[in-house]
Design a protein around this motif. Structure first.
Motif, PDB file in Angstrom:
ATOM      1  N   ILE A   1     -31.339 -33.937-125.156  1.00 28.96           N
ATOM      2  CA  ILE A   1     -30.838 -34.352-126.352  1.00 28.96           C
ATOM      3  C   ILE A   1     -30.283 -35.682-126.255  1.00 28.96           C
ATOM      4  N   GLY A   2     -30.787 -36.778-126.932  1.00 28.00           N
ATOM      5  CA  GLY A   2     -30.238 -38.016-127.245  1.00 28.00           C
ATOM      6  C   GLY A   2     -28.790 -38.011-128.158  1.00 28.00           C
ATOM      7  N   MET A   3     -27.755 -38.640-127.447  1.00 35.53           N
ATOM      8  CA  MET A   3     -26.553 -38.322-128.077  1.00 35.53           C
ATOM      9  C   MET A   3     -25.670 -39.806-128.030  1.00 35.53           C
TER      10      MET A   3
ATOM     11  N   GLU B   1     -14.660 -44.341-121.539  1.00 36.42           N
ATOM     12  CA  GLU B   1     -14.083 -42.741-121.685  1.00 36.42           C
ATOM     13  C   GLU B   1     -14.001 -42.542-123.438  1.00 36.42           C
ATOM     14  N   SER B   2     -13.570 -43.615-124.056  1.00 34.51           N
ATOM     15  CA  SER B   2     -13.103 -43.244-125.458  1.00 34.51           C
ATOM     16  C   SER B   2     -14.393 -43.539-126.278  1.00 34.51           C
TER      17      SER B   2
ATOM     18  N   ASP C   1     -24.296 -36.393-133.019  1.00 35.22           N
ATOM     19  CA  ASP C   1     -23.029 -36.221-132.400  1.00 35.22           C
ATOM     20  C   ASP C   1     -22.714 -34.755-132.011  1.00 35.22           C
ATOM     21  N   PHE C   2     -21.446 -34.305-131.571  1.00 35.91           N
ATOM     22  CA  PHE C   2     -21.246 -32.918-130.993  1.00 35.91           C
ATOM     23  C   PHE C   2     -21.812 -31.914-131.593  1.00 35.91           C
TER      24      PHE C   2
ATOM     25  N   ASP D   1     -18.382 -37.250-127.343  1.00 30.03           N
ATOM     26  CA  ASP D   1     -19.311 -35.992-127.993  1.00 30.03           C
ATOM     27  C   ASP D   1     -20.494 -35.497-126.876  1.00 30.03           C
ATOM     28  N   SER D   2     -20.685 -36.224-126.091  1.00 34.12           N
ATOM     29  CA  SER D   2     -21.522 -35.634-125.100  1.00 34.12           C
ATOM     30  C   SER D   2     -21.114 -34.738-123.875  1.00 34.12           C
TER      31      SER D   2
END
Length: 529
Positions: A424-426, A496-497, A459-460, A503-504
């Motif tokens: 899955i591309g995120m 990291e933000s 997104d998530f 989401d990943s």
């Protein structure tokens, strides 16, 4: 011993002086990019090179309309002046398209369109079809693409390649800087991108006479011939590789590129590969040297530069059997035919596959899966996910498909059956739509429109819905542009933000709570088979 191209030498495609990618090959889209993007960049740079020098040092400006080779002002100015006849020819085509879109078609609101054909500018006459949309009031048009390629506006004399050594994993953004010779280690060669001479370069195994003949046929002599020879090295020959005996494998090779071998049949999905052989190269990466001599099937998911990278495709062309691509039916400015582009890139066996159509590939089967989103709400047909049936295992490469219609994957599974492994591309906060498509618009979007139509992956919550619908055993996040060599064609600075990282991370944690194998992939990963 024979000569082969050194593994640290990049051979970069060049079209009309710019880094070559798929929207620069068709003449109609090239004309739009030259007029609407490249010419303003050059005018800005030639007027204020110091602004570009300052901009490229600021991370927040990364990927913007800035010339990175800003210190080579005289070289760039000279090229810009010499290339004026090319721009003049392309501007004729640009103006013809502008007149059709802005002056001719708006006069028609439902009456017969036959008179339009008599009004077409010479550059488009006989090369387009006009028609109404389903509302019977809004006129539109399509290009007869083979006739556009046969026109004077498609000139293979505008195509070149640039040889240069790669010295680090990280590569500089290339899409906004003229591709010229900026140092003695670089060599710009006039050669069509479909030339068999490039296959000789990449195939290697040349004796001295063959290398000398290749050099001559590329039009190189004197110091330029010596420079070209320096890109090659002597390579000891080894025993022939018995690829038929090699085991099945699913090998993540970086970004959205995955190598698959199943019962002797090989696949490469969205080829984007890194180089090797330079100091401090990250160990353990999947490079060109890891490819088999024969790639039976290349699978392309969509027509973005990080999934259909000319630089990699040209280098592997001599190894490739069949290229599978999503079917395109629009032939529009925003959706030029993918198969036609590849054929003019020198690939001879290109097959278009429509939604949920199947293609037998050895003992495996490739199925085209609907791909929604990530294209700025434009009518783009040439996009697909790929489902590979490998014996009793099903693997889905969803690429950057955005799960904006959560019921779609449930309906797909009802047709295809349960998926065992999903990629899955995120990139859940992609670029604004104009970053790719802006030069093709009749008029710019407002900032609000542009920002709302971002080129996002899932997104998530969207990715979670994919996992719930597919119920896979393995969940892998990929296509994030994390690998440093993607900097050539992407402009993402993660921390990291960043929403894509957040989401990943959430998806991986969620999949693990379901009892899945789950990971955000990076560099290389050999997966279970």
């Amino acid at each position: 011993m024979p000569y082969s191209l050194r593994p640290d030498v990049a051979v970069e495609p060049v079209i009309a002086g710019w880094y070559g990618w798929s929207y620069l090959l068709p003449p109609q889209t090239l004309a739009r990019f030259v007029h609407n993007r490249f010419t303003p960049i050059m005018e800005s740079y030639l007027d204020s090179p110091e602004v570009h020098a300052a901009a490229v040092r600021q991370p927040r400006m990364h990927g913007g309309p800035w010339v990175h080779a800003h210190e080579h002002y005289d070289v760039i100015k000279d090229w810009h002046e010499r290339s004026a006849p090319q721009r003049e020819l392309l501007n004729e085509l640009f103006e013809a398209i502008r007149r059709l879109e802005e002056e001719i078609l708006p006069r028609y609101t439902g009456e017969c369109l036959d008179p339009v054909y008599q009004e077409l500018p010479p550059a488009l006459s006989g090369r387009v079809e006009v028609f109404y949309g389903r509302d019977n009031h809004t006129p539109d048009y399509r290009f007869i693409e083979p006739l556009m390629y046969a026109s004077e506006f498609y000139d293979e004399g505008m195509q070149q390649v640039r040889f240069r050594p790669v010295t680090s994993d990280a590569r500089e953004f290339a899409l906004t800087t003229p591709m010229l010779e900026y140092g003695p280690d670089q060599l710009l060669v006039d050669v069509p991108l479909n030339s068999p001479l490039l296959d000789m370069v990449f195939r290697g195994g040349l004796d001295e006479a063959e290398l000398a003949r290749l050099t001559t046929e590329l039009g190189l002599d004197g110091e330029r011939a010596e420079r070209f020879a320096g890109y090659f090295e002597l390579v000891a020959g080894g025993p022939a590789r018995d690829e038929s005996a090699e085991p099945d494998v699913l090998d993540y090779a970086g970004h959205a590129c995955v190598f698959v071998r199943h019962e002797g049949t090989t696949f490469l999905v969205d080829p984007v590969l890194s180089y090797d052989g330079y100091d401090d190269a990250t160990e353990g990466r999947f490079t060109f040297a890891d490819l088999p001599d024969r790639i039976d099937h290349v699978l392309i998911t969509h027509n973005h530069q990080d999934h259909m990278l000319f630089e990699t495709l040209l280098r592997i062309r001599h190894r490739v059997g069949t290229v599978l691509v999503p079917r395109s039916s629009n032939a529009s400015l925003v959706d030029p035919g993918l198969a036609g582009i590849l054929r003019r890139l020198g690939f001879t066996d290109v097959v278009e596959v429509d939604d949920l159509e199947e293609r037998r590939c050895g003992t495996a089967t490739a199925v085209a899966v609907p791909f929604l989103g990530e294209h700025g709400d434009l009518r783009i047909r040439s996009k697909t996910g790929w489902l590979l049936r490998l014996g009793n295992r099903q693997v889905l490469f969803a690429a950057d498909s955005t799960n904006i219609s959560p019921s779609t994957y449930a309906k797909v599974v009802a047709v295809t059956g349960r998926v065992d492994t999903v990629f899955i591309g995120m990139e859940s906060m992609g670029a604004a739509a104009s970053w790719i498509y802006g030069p093709l618009y009749p008029r710019p979007l407002s900032r609000r429109e542009d920002q709302s139509r971002r080129l996002n992956g899932s997104d998530f919550e969207q990715a979670k819905a994919i996992v719930d619908a597919l119920d896979p055993d393995e969940v892998y996040v990929y296509a994030m542009g994390l690998e440093p060599w993607l900097g050539t064609v992407m402009a993402i600075d993660y921390d990291e933000s960043h929403p894509a990282i957040v989401d990943s991370d959430l998806l991986v944690k969620y999949a693990l709570t379901r009892g899945n194998t789950a990971e955000r992939l990076y560099l290389r990963k050999t997966l279970t088979r």
